[in-house]
Design a protein around this motif. Structure first.
Motif, PDB file in Angstrom:
ATOM      1  N   HIS A   1    -124.302  41.127 -83.867  1.00 28.44           N
ATOM      2  CA  HIS A   1    -124.832  40.111 -84.507  1.00 28.44           C
ATOM      3  C   HIS A   1    -125.717  39.427 -84.233  1.00 28.44           C
ATOM      4  O   HIS A   1    -126.822  39.481 -83.823  1.00 28.44           O
ATOM      5  CB  HIS A   1    -124.417  39.288 -83.114  1.00 28.44           C
ATOM      6  N   HIS A   2    -126.226  37.539 -85.203  1.00 31.16           N
ATOM      7  CA  HIS A   2    -127.001  37.373 -85.399  1.00 31.16           C
ATOM      8  C   HIS A   2    -127.296  35.758 -85.002  1.00 31.16           C
ATOM      9  O   HIS A   2    -126.303  35.686 -84.540  1.00 31.16           O
ATOM     10  CB  HIS A   2    -126.329  36.561 -86.974  1.00 31.16           C
TER      11      HIS A   2
ATOM     12  N   VAL B   1    -123.339  34.651 -84.269  1.00 30.35           N
ATOM     13  CA  VAL B   1    -122.737  35.375 -85.166  1.00 30.35           C
ATOM     14  C   VAL B   1    -122.290  36.371 -86.019  1.00 30.35           C
ATOM     15  O   VAL B   1    -123.683  37.061 -86.316  1.00 30.35           O
ATOM     16  CB  VAL B   1    -123.417  34.443 -86.909  1.00 30.35           C
TER      17      VAL B   1
ATOM     18  N   TYR C   1    -121.494  39.419 -88.162  1.00 35.51           N
ATOM     19  CA  TYR C   1    -122.036  40.018 -89.523  1.00 35.51           C
ATOM     20  C   TYR C   1    -121.149  41.535 -89.837  1.00 35.51           C
ATOM     21  O   TYR C   1    -120.900  42.909 -88.487  1.00 35.51           O
ATOM     22  CB  TYR C   1    -123.424  40.603 -90.176  1.00 35.51           C
TER      23      TYR C   1
ATOM     24  N   HIS D   1    -122.084  41.084 -94.414  1.00 34.99           N
ATOM     25  CA  HIS D   1    -121.855  39.176 -94.908  1.00 34.99           C
ATOM     26  C   HIS D   1    -121.202  38.687 -93.311  1.00 34.99           C
ATOM     27  O   HIS D   1    -120.766  39.483 -92.300  1.00 34.99           O
ATOM     28  CB  HIS D   1    -120.037  38.838 -96.018  1.00 34.99           C
ATOM     29  N   THR D   2    -121.176  37.542 -93.575  1.00 34.32           N
ATOM     30  CA  THR D   2    -119.949  37.667 -91.830  1.00 34.32           C
ATOM     31  C   THR D   2    -119.077  36.655 -92.173  1.00 34.32           C
ATOM     32  O   THR D   2    -118.401  37.438 -92.898  1.00 34.32           O
ATOM     33  CB  THR D   2    -121.063  35.528 -91.892  1.00 34.32           C
TER      34      THR D   2
ATOM     35  N   TYR E   1    -114.990  38.319 -95.138  1.00 31.38           N
ATOM     36  CA  TYR E   1    -115.654  37.237 -94.577  1.00 31.38           C
ATOM     37  C   TYR E   1    -115.411  36.160 -94.667  1.00 31.38           C
ATOM     38  O   TYR E   1    -114.327  35.675 -94.277  1.00 31.38           O
ATOM     39  CB  TYR E   1    -116.166  36.974 -96.604  1.00 31.38           C
TER      40      TYR E   1
ATOM     41  N   TYR F   1    -119.721  29.846 -92.081  1.00 28.88           N
ATOM     42  CA  TYR F   1    -119.982  29.788 -90.539  1.00 28.88           C
ATOM     43  C   TYR F   1    -121.241  28.319 -91.233  1.00 28.88           C
ATOM     44  O   TYR F   1    -121.993  28.845 -92.271  1.00 28.88           O
ATOM     45  CB  TYR F   1    -120.882  30.190 -89.759  1.00 28.88           C
TER      46      TYR F   1
ATOM     47  N   VAL G   1    -125.133  34.160 -95.140  1.00 28.33           N
ATOM     48  CA  VAL G   1    -124.161  34.364 -95.245  1.00 28.33           C
ATOM     49  C   VAL G   1    -123.980  35.690 -95.992  1.00 28.33           C
ATOM     50  O   VAL G   1    -123.277  36.537 -95.884  1.00 28.33           O
ATOM     51  CB  VAL G   1    -122.518  33.631 -96.065  1.00 28.33           C
TER      52      VAL G   1
END
Length: 253
Positions: free
Chosen positions: A117-118, A125, A127, A223-224, A243, A246, A251
């Motif tokens: 998580h970012h 978000v 990944y 990638h997200t 994918y 956001y 991304v």
């Protein structure tokens, strides 16, 4: 850290398939697969899924094991296995929960990829991270067999070893509450067997510690993806790795 993974049968059988033993592969699929929770498109370690691992005692034939190492001295698995999903590589030969396994019970967990998580402002978000060449990822792990003193049940359990994150992971895994970015120890194909080698003395320990390095970002891609937590979570579905865009978030890597 590494708490979320994607693990499919073909990737889990990576080492078993190296010898191209069709009889063994058929036997695994017919007799052992039902004992696991595969397929796992997205699973968190806190669910303690049952997966295949390859131990130093059985390096080419998988063993069914449950995520969350329970050391032999533990009286109750519930008190500890949420705390042992990961093992910091820098201290595995020192920590009471891991030091015996670090010497005598090492394993490899083959997966397709993992999630991190970012933190972007107030938003988190997720990944999905995998090898750029799309080959299975071999994670360094520790394992142990634990016996429930009340029921007599014997439980095979494992932990994923982590190390300092590479530059790509430093960008993605930027949780301000953590002491620096982390990532699982990914073993290059040619070094897998060294992680399972016999431990005899401190020189062997040094060789093992040298393997606990960050995997080069040039061999990874990310990638997200859609939410992994909460009411809008994708769940254990193939779409979990797809994918998802956001706003104002980098991304791809």
């Amino acid at each position: 850290m590494c708490y979320d993974v994607n693990a499919q049968l073909d990737s889990q059988l990576k080492r078993a398939m190296r010898d191209a033993d069709e009889h063994a592969i058929k036997e695994i699929k017919e007799k052992m697969l039902r004992e696991t929770d595969l397929p796992l498109f997205h699973v968190t370690g806190f669910q303690h899924p049952k997966m295949f691992i390859y131990t130093n005692e059985s390096p080419n034939y998988p063993t069914v094991s449950q995520w969350g190492l329970v050391p032999s001295w533990a009286r109750d698995k519930k008190d500890i296995w949420n705390k042992t999903l990961n093992a910091r590589g820098e201290t595995i030969f020192e920590k009471n929960s891991f030091k015996k396994s670090a010497k005598d019970k090492r394993c490899i967990i083959c997966i397709d990829g993992f999630y991190e998580h970012h933190h972007q402002g107030k938003e988190t978000v997720p990944y999905y991270i995998s090898r750029k060449d799309k080959k299975p990822i071999s994670l360094a792990g520790l394992w142990n067999e634990w016996t429930d003193r009340e029921t007599g049940e014997v439980l095979n359990t494992f932990s994923i070893v982590t190390t300092e994150g590479n530059p790509m992971m430093a960008e993605i895994h930027n949780n301000p509450k953590l002491k620096g970015p982390r990532m699982p120890v990914i073993l290059p194909d040619e070094l897998e067997d060294e992680w399972l080698a016999e431990y005899k003395d401190e020189l062997d320990q040094k060789k093992l510690e040298e393997l606990l390095k960050s995997y080069p970002e040039s061999g990874m891609t990310a990638h997200t993806v859609g939410k992994l937590r909460g009411k809008n979570a994708v769940g254990n579905q193939p779409e979990a790795t797809e994918y998802f865009e956001y706003d104002d978030v980098k991304v791809e890597y």
